[in-house]
Design an enzyme around this catalytic site. Structure first.
Site, PDB file in Angstrom:
ATOM      1  N   ASN A 155      46.749  40.119  41.641  1.00 52.87           N
ATOM      2  CA  ASN A 155      45.463  39.911  42.335  1.00 52.87           C
ATOM      3  C   ASN A 155      44.595  38.828  41.687  1.00 52.87           C
ATOM      4  O   ASN A 155      43.834  38.150  42.383  1.00 52.87           O
ATOM      5  CB  ASN A 155      44.712  41.228  42.475  1.00 52.87           C
ATOM      6  CG  ASN A 155      44.432  41.895  41.153  1.00 52.87           C
ATOM      7  OD1 ASN A 155      45.069  41.582  40.143  1.00 52.87           O
ATOM      8  ND2 ASN A 155      43.485  42.799  41.142  1.00 52.87           N
ATOM      9  N   GLU A 252      45.677  47.810  31.367  1.00 55.02           N
ATOM     10  CA  GLU A 252      44.617  47.664  32.379  1.00 55.02           C
ATOM     11  C   GLU A 252      45.216  48.110  33.698  1.00 55.02           C
ATOM     12  O   GLU A 252      45.977  47.362  34.318  1.00 55.02           O
ATOM     13  CB  GLU A 252      44.170  46.193  32.465  1.00 55.02           C
ATOM     14  CG  GLU A 252      43.407  45.703  31.255  1.00 55.02           C
ATOM     15  CD  GLU A 252      42.022  46.298  31.159  1.00 55.02           C
ATOM     16  OE1 GLU A 252      41.564  46.937  32.119  1.00 55.02           O
ATOM     17  OE2 GLU A 252      41.396  46.139  30.102  1.00 55.02           O
ATOM     18  N   CYS A 286      41.008  45.954  41.053  1.00 56.52           N
ATOM     19  CA  CYS A 286      41.267  47.245  40.409  1.00 56.52           C
ATOM     20  C   CYS A 286      40.016  48.092  40.257  1.00 56.52           C
ATOM     21  O   CYS A 286      40.051  49.304  40.338  1.00 56.52           O
ATOM     22  CB  CYS A 286      41.882  46.999  39.043  1.00 56.52           C
ATOM     23  SG  CYS A 286      40.908  45.854  38.065  1.00 56.52           S
ATOM     24  N   GLU A 460      39.567  44.704  27.499  1.00 53.99           N
ATOM     25  CA  GLU A 460      39.647  43.249  27.524  1.00 53.99           C
ATOM     26  C   GLU A 460      38.226  42.704  27.470  1.00 53.99           C
ATOM     27  O   GLU A 460      37.246  43.420  27.666  1.00 53.99           O
ATOM     28  CB  GLU A 460      40.373  42.776  28.794  1.00 53.99           C
ATOM     29  CG  GLU A 460      41.821  43.248  28.779  1.00 53.99           C
ATOM     30  CD  GLU A 460      42.749  42.517  29.728  1.00 53.99           C
ATOM     31  OE1 GLU A 460      42.428  42.436  30.923  1.00 53.99           O
ATOM     32  OE2 GLU A 460      43.810  42.052  29.266  1.00 53.99           O
TER      33      GLU A 460
END
Ligand code: NAD
Length: 486
Positions: A155, A252, A286, A460
């Site tokens: 994505n 993630e 997400c 992150e």
């Protein structure tokens, strides 16, 4: 083919081909045409990528941190200078509208390279006194892990490559990156730019392939860390493969995040936030707030305005800058999203707008809103990853907090309210890693990003990412004669 790269892989400072690897066709999601063909990495390619990363890591770790930072910041500058061509490639690869890719993909990658480039010479240890001057003391050194593997989702291909590479490289590691097989193109450009910026050959290698290549990388003993962006089932596999060799991980993963809209919220902001949190990138984000809890007192007004603004979304050719929504990424994703829309209808949710595929070629879905969704419906529990918003009702704060937390995920959450205390109070009790009050889906590099529970491990962005790409050595220094009883 209009986006054919020079070769499939980028290793040791150059494009590398090995046609013995299985071919992977790359599609433009807006037309379904094949725009490139790459080959999956053979064992020989994987071996070459890891060996060159190992050699580069030794050189890089011996390079002054300030110089490492300069290389990363130069890469950021080059990415910004080429933003348009990189954005056009990202749009061809993902189908996301140019209007978005121009501001949210390569630029976000550049932000990460600039931010971590700026921190590279501030990654320091500490001095820990054990007494007064002249007494024993301890100091710490923050060392790189070694060779890190990055595995990407489809994505945000450029952003994911940079969000992983920037902190890894700032800490003195090398990275072998495997993009998603669905969107293999942009990471190759990031690799080319790293070399132009002055990175040693091999420091950031890109190899293509499906899950088997990711698995081969994740289980290779030369790899010290695996950072995955992907779905929860893949995360579980990669995490356990890494655990078998006690490798470091960052995960993630997916989500089904709650967005809670109280009756005192600014209605336009709340509708805008819910749309951003469900329709940006055609819903393929997400952290999307896909469970929208709207207070019963404003529900019908909210839905009416939402339907009006959704009907005005400009859907079309993603390369046209006026377009606001493109197709979904692939035929498989198209089928998945449509099957969830049909499921929502069968489960008895009220279809407010959308609910259909749009004619091809390409993989188009109408932005879709379901109301009267209940917590037990599968459309409210499972990640759809498409432009499908579920609106649920609530009246009571305690009740909505409990319902928001009743999920196996924990990536994100949002609250819209004008009541300052309530905004903080509610967010404090939601189990999610990346949260917003009166905003949604903004992820600046300065803020930690990542999930709780099944949505992930590690963070992150921000200084927190440095902890996940480095390890601490402590050194005890004896200043006195050794006091040994023997
Ligand atoms: P996916 O899990 O199917 O694939 C992700 C990557 O893992 C791909 O590169 C794939 O080739 C690789 N892979 C698959 N099996 C593997 C294995 N056994 N070993 C090693 N690698 C393997 O996910 P996707 O469909 O590409 O992306 C969508 C998912 O990613 C969604 O669930 C979404 O929520 C999540 N996502 C999370 C974030 C985040 O930051 N939390 C960001 C973007 C996407």
């Amino acid at each position: 083919m209009r986006a054919q790269p020079e070769a499939s892989h980028f290793i040791d400072g150059a494009f590398v081909e090995d046609a013995a690897g299985a071919p992977i066709d790359v599609f433009h999601p807006a037309t379904g045409e094949v725009i490139a063909r790459v080959h999956s990495a053979t064992p020989a390619v994987i071996d070459r990528a890891l060996e060159s990363a190992r050699a580069a890591q030794a050189v890089w770790a011996a390079t002054a941190p300030a110089e490492r930072g300069r290389v990363l910041r130069r890469a950021a500058d080059i990415i910004r200078a080429r933003n348009r061509e990189l954005s056009e490639l990202e749009t061809l690869d993902t189908g996301k509208p140019l209007q978005e890719t121009l501001v949210a993909d390569a630029t976000s990658g550049a932000d990460a390279l600039e931010y971590f480039g700026g921190l590279a010479d501030a990654i320091t240890g500490e001095y820990i006194p054990l007494g007064g001057p002249g007494d024993d003391f301890v100091y710490t050194i923050r060392e790189p892990l070694g060779v890190c593997v990055g595995i990407g989702a489809w994505n945000y291909p450029t952003q994911i490559a940079c969000w992983k590479a920037a902190p890894a490289l700032a800490c003195g590691n090398a990275m072998v990156f495997k993009p998603s097989e669905t969107t293999p193109l942009c990471a190759l450009e990031v690799a080319r730019i790293m070399i132009e910026a002055g990175a040693p050959p091999g420091l950031f290698n890109v190899v293509q392939g499906l899950g088997d290549v990711g698995a081969a990388l994740a289980t290779d003993p030369r790899v010290d860390k695996v950072s995955l962006t992907g779905s929860v089932p893949t995360g579980a596999k990669v995490y356990s493969a890494a655990a078998a060799q006690l490798k470091h991980v960052t995960m993630e993963l997916g989500g089904k995040s709650p967005l809670i809209i109280f009756d005192d919220a600014d209605l336009e902001d709340a509708v805008g936030g819910a749309m951003l949190g469900n329709f940006y990138s055609t819903g393929q984000v997400c952290s999307n707030g896909t469970r929208v809890y709207v207070h019963r007192a404003i529900k019908e007004r909210f839905l009416a305005r939402l339907a009006e603004r959704t009907a005005a979304i400009r859907i079309g050719d993603p390369l046209d800058e006026a377009t606001q929504m493109g197709p979904v990424v692939s035929a498989a994703q198209h089928a998945k999203v449509l099957s969830y829309i049909e499921l929502g209808k069968r489960e008895g949710a009220r279809l407010v707008c959308g609910g259909q595929a749009l004619p091809g070629p390409g993989w188009w879905v109408q932005p879709t809103v379901f109301a009267d969704v209940t917590d037990d419906m599968r459309i409210a529990r499972e990640e759809i990853f498409g432009p499908v918003m579920c609106v649920l009702d609530f009246e009571d704060e305690e009740d909505v907090i409990a319902r928001a937390n009743d999920t196996e995920f924990g990536l994100s959450a949002g609250v819209f309210t004008r009541d300052l205390k309530r905004g903080h109070r509610v967010i404090a009790r939601i189990r999610a890693g990346a949260c917003w009050i009166n905003a949604y889906n903004l992820a600046p590099v300065e803020a930690p990003f990542g999930g709780m529970r099944k949505s992930g491990v590690g963070r992150e962005n921000s200084r927190a990412a440095l902890d996940h790409y480095s390890q601490i050595k402590s050194v005890y220094v004896g200043m006195k004669p050794v006091d040994s009883p023997y």
